[in-house]
Design a protein around this motif. Structure first.
Motif, PDB file in Angstrom:
ATOM      1  N   HIS A   1      -2.608 -12.743  -7.415  1.00  0.00           N
ATOM      2  CA  HIS A   1      -3.384 -11.696  -6.743  1.00  0.00           C
ATOM      3  C   HIS A   1      -2.793 -11.417  -5.352  1.00  0.00           C
ATOM      4  CE1 HIS A   1      -7.285  -9.613  -5.722  1.00  0.00           C
ATOM      5  NE2 HIS A   1      -6.834  -9.882  -4.503  1.00  0.00           N
TER       6      HIS A   1
ATOM      7  N   HIS B   1      -0.699  -8.061  -3.350  1.00  0.00           N
ATOM      8  CA  HIS B   1      -0.877  -7.473  -2.013  1.00  0.00           C
ATOM      9  C   HIS B   1       0.439  -7.540  -1.231  1.00  0.00           C
ATOM     10  CE1 HIS B   1      -5.098  -6.646  -2.235  1.00  0.00           C
ATOM     11  NE2 HIS B   1      -5.475  -7.906  -2.346  1.00  0.00           N
TER      12      HIS B   1
ATOM     13  N   GLU C   1      -7.114  -2.836  -4.217  1.00  0.00           N
ATOM     14  CA  GLU C   1      -6.948  -3.982  -5.110  1.00  0.00           C
ATOM     15  C   GLU C   1      -6.153  -3.644  -6.372  1.00  0.00           C
ATOM     16  OE1 GLU C   1      -7.622  -6.958  -4.187  1.00  0.00           O
ATOM     17  OE2 GLU C   1      -8.752  -6.442  -2.382  1.00  0.00           O
TER      18      GLU C   1
ATOM     19  N   SER D   1      -2.975  -5.973  -6.518  1.00  0.00           N
ATOM     20  CA  SER D   1      -3.332  -7.390  -6.591  1.00  0.00           C
ATOM     21  C   SER D   1      -3.935  -7.742  -7.945  1.00  0.00           C
ATOM     22  CB  SER D   1      -4.302  -7.738  -5.464  1.00  0.00           C
ATOM     23  OG  SER D   1      -5.399  -6.848  -5.463  1.00  0.00           O
TER      24      SER D   1
HETATM   25 ZN   LIG Z   1      -7.367  -8.719  -2.866  1.00  0.00          ZN
END
Ligand SMILES: [Zn+2]
Length: 683
Positions: free
Chosen positions: A471, A475, A501, A504
């Motif tokens: 995740h 990013h 998001e 991620s």
């Molecule tokens: Zn995140």
């Protein structure tokens, strides 16, 4: 002597000289960069330049210098804190907030930027340059600076009042949480609860000078009781006290009641929205987001609720049947849900976490991670022992592209220790910059909190931690792959909040693929990859009750949106009932007061934005589907994702980037595929 020579924090172009940074250098470094920033603003305002080079670039450079100083300081505060550092951090943070407020209220600066956009030069600038200026102007407008004097004063007053009300709302929830407890003297009442949780209750009793145990409304206590307590009465009392906090109902009815605050917050948000020229607080919220308008979000939520509800109903029926057959619960009540869910999970989908951990020694995970990044994006990570770090656990890597060119850098710091904040996160260390003829590559921090190695075994990760690692990697890639030279809209900066998001969560999903996990796992004693049996159990546990989870998220998001739209009035209980009517399979009792403790939207940043969780999940799930359709670890798909989404940052709308990558808009069905609730239909 040049200050940049004596104060390492001011050496903002090179990588942070972590070995040399001391807490007492922070204030002087801020004096310098904030002073420079103020001087730049004053000069721009005084000379009213009309060119991008004179009106924008100096401002951007001054912003970047502040960010460079502060990213090093806040990183150290996060990963290697000391009392001296924390004190300097807190003071510095206040100064930055003050400076930002001052700049955003500067009408003359706003006027210069607006004038810049009206020049003929501006129209011919590269997209990214124009977007960076437009974004800044938008932020100015949203801060109220463009309003006429009277309205501006009113808007400022509203902002202050809203911030006070949010704080008061959150405090009322905290106070209500602290006010209730149940003293337990009969151990039998705690049957089913683990030793560790029972010890926590004993500590809570000792802290109050009581014998026995004390159950509180703190999250770990509530969750222990609702999930594990066999005593149904205890579960009901905790559920009741928790679900009526800060309201007109329950054991402390009226004492911390947030009803009035909810009404005031809504009124002020409506007035603030109108002053800024928006129809309602939803339009205000969406001004900085990917979702185009309230109607689209409403339709999205209703559609998603509609798709997930059949699965949620099936899951509920399964729970009810299990409760009746095995637990002697004839009619499920809301305070039974977690308890029955956990029993069913244990009976059918139990996963032994220790057994799974043995397959994920950290070195194996990192090697597999590097391999995955190489296979997907053709990048290699080269450890650099010569780059200064702040702790032996941290390691700096050059990121080399296929042709060997160093395109970025990343600090990886994976283990928990004293002085390091919990959780996992990505942060920016350096932006991508053009500096004369030389280029500076973007650099990120990737931080996790995995268990350190012990005498007997290496650091072993849970599968959840592997997911977290990927995740944060997503990013990081957003930042590291940027090709945008305007830092304020590069990578994650300025990227729409309801889409942030996407990279991620998309990367997360690779941790749910067998082949990828084979590459990232290897039993620390035998070297064997994760067994098929354990993998299947993990997958089943991931999908467990996910239909009910989705409809619950839809319920909260619908409530948030409808309440801020105001189309169903302002009574939060009426609005949440309407939201439940549309999607819910579990109906709390009439006295339940969910809105009164909904800090996300009344004391956090999620007002008219709670839908973002689901919105981003649809984007990432559907984006991941494109990988799946191409055979998953696919170079062409990854290159397209990098080119069309990651490298572009906020230089164009996220909707355009997504469409360019996917070939169409996101399909909500993907979220059901992600949760194992539907087979993917290839169209
Ligand atoms: Zn995140």
């Amino acid at each position: 002597m040049d200050e940049t020579m004596t104060n390492p924090l001011l050496d903002t172009l090179e990588l942070p000289r972590f070995g040399d940074i001391l807490p007492d250098q922070i204030a002087p470094a801020l004096d310098k960069v904030l002073g420079d920033h103020r001087a730049v603003v004053e000069r721009i305002v005084a000379t009213q330049p009309r060119s991008f080079a004179e009106a924008w670039l100096p401002l951007e450079r001054a912003d970047t210098a502040i960010t460079a100083v502060w990213s090093a300081v806040s990183h150290l505060h996060g990963v290697a804190d000391t009392p001296e550092l924390r004190a300097a951090y807190v003071t510095g943070e206040e100064r930055l907030v003050e400076n930002n407020l001052e700049v955003m209220q500067n009408q003359a600066l706003y006027a210069v930027l607006v004038a810049l956009t009206q020049t003929t030069e501006f129209a011919s600038l590269p997209d990214a340059d124009r977007v960076a200026v437009d974004h800044r102007i938008r932020d100015f407008v949203l801060s109220g600076v463009a309003l006429e004097a009277e309205d501006r004063a009113r808007f400022a007053a509203i902002s202050v009042e809203l911030s006070q009300l949010s704080t008061a709302f959150g405090n009322a929830v905290l106070d209500a949480t602290d006010a209730w407890f149940e003293h337990v003297e009969d151990a039998a009442l705690l049957a089913g609860i683990s030793e560790a949780d029972t010890a926590m209750f004993a500590d809570a009793a000792t802290a109050r000078g009581l014998p026995g145990w004390v159950v509180t409304l703190q999250m770990p206590s509530v969750s222990a009781v609702l999930t594990f307590a066999e005593d149904r009465g205890l579960r009901e009392r905790v559920y009741t006290a928790y679900g009526t906090r800060a309201s007109d109902q329950g054991p402390h009815a009226g004492q911390f009641d947030n009803s009035g605050r909810i009404a005031s917050i809504l009124d002020l948000r409506r007035e603030g929205a109108r002053l800024l020229g928006f129809t309602d607080p939803v339009a205000w919220s969406l001004a900085t987001k990917m979702a185009p308008d309230a109607a689209t979000v409403l339709a999205f939520l209703r559609d998603l609720g509609h798709r997930a509800k059949p699965a949620a109903i099936r899951e509920y029926a399964e729970l009810a049947e299990f409760a009746a057959d095995h637990l002697g619960i004839a009619a499920l009540q809301p305070w039974d849900m977690s308890y029955v869910s956990d029993r069913l999970r244990a009976a059918r989908y139990a996963v032994d976490e220790q057994e799974v951990r043995a397959y994920f020694p950290v070195d194996r995970v990192i090697a597999g991670w590097q391999q995955l990044l190489d296979r997907l994006f053709g990048i290699r990570l080269i450890a650099r022992a010569d780059v200064p770090v702040y702790h032996p656990d941290a390691c700096y890597y050059d990121v080399a592209d296929e042709d060997g060119a160093i395109i970025a850098g990343v600090y990886v710091d994976l283990h928990a220790r004293t002085g390091k904040r919990g959780g996992a996160w990505m942060a920016q260390a350096r932006p991508r910059l053009k500096d004369g003829n030389s280029r500076r590559v973007p650099v990120a921090y990737l931080v996790c909190n995995f268990a350190p190695k012990t005498d007997g075994s290496p650091s072993l990760l849970s599968h959840k931690e592997v997911v977290t690692f990927l995740h944060e990697t997503g990013h990081c890639l957003h930042h590291l792959f940027t090709r945008i030279d305007r830092p304020s809209i590069a990578g994650t900066n300025g990227f729409e909040w309801d889409a942030i998001e996407l990279p991620s969560q998309l990367m997360e999903d690779f941790a749910w693929d067998r082949d990828v996990l084979n590459g990232m796992s290897g039993h620390y004693q035998t070297g064997a990859p994760l067994t098929a049996e354990l993998f299947d159990k993990l997958l089943a546990a991931r999908r467990f009750l996910s239909g009910m989870f989705v409809v619950r998220q839809v319920e909260f998001a619908l409530f948030d949106l409808l309440l801020h739209l105001g189309t169903l009035g302002s009574d939060p209980m009426e609005v949440i009932e309407a939201a439940r009517e549309a999607v819910a399979v579990v109906r709390p009792p009439a006295w339940h007061r969910f809105p009164h403790g909904f800090t996300h939207i009344f004391a956090g940043g999620y007002a008219a934005g709670y839908y973002s969780y689901l919105w981003a999940e649809v984007l990432s799930a559907d984006g991941f589907q494109r990988f799946a359709e191409a055979g998953l670890v696919d170079r062409v798909t990854a290159a397209t994702f990098r080119d069309e989404v990651l490298s572009r940052g906020a230089s164009r709308p996220a909707a355009d980037s997504f469409r360019a990558f996917r070939g169409r808009d996101a399909d909500p069905q993907a979220i059901l595929v992600r949760h194992g609730l539907a087979v993917h239909d290839d169209r």
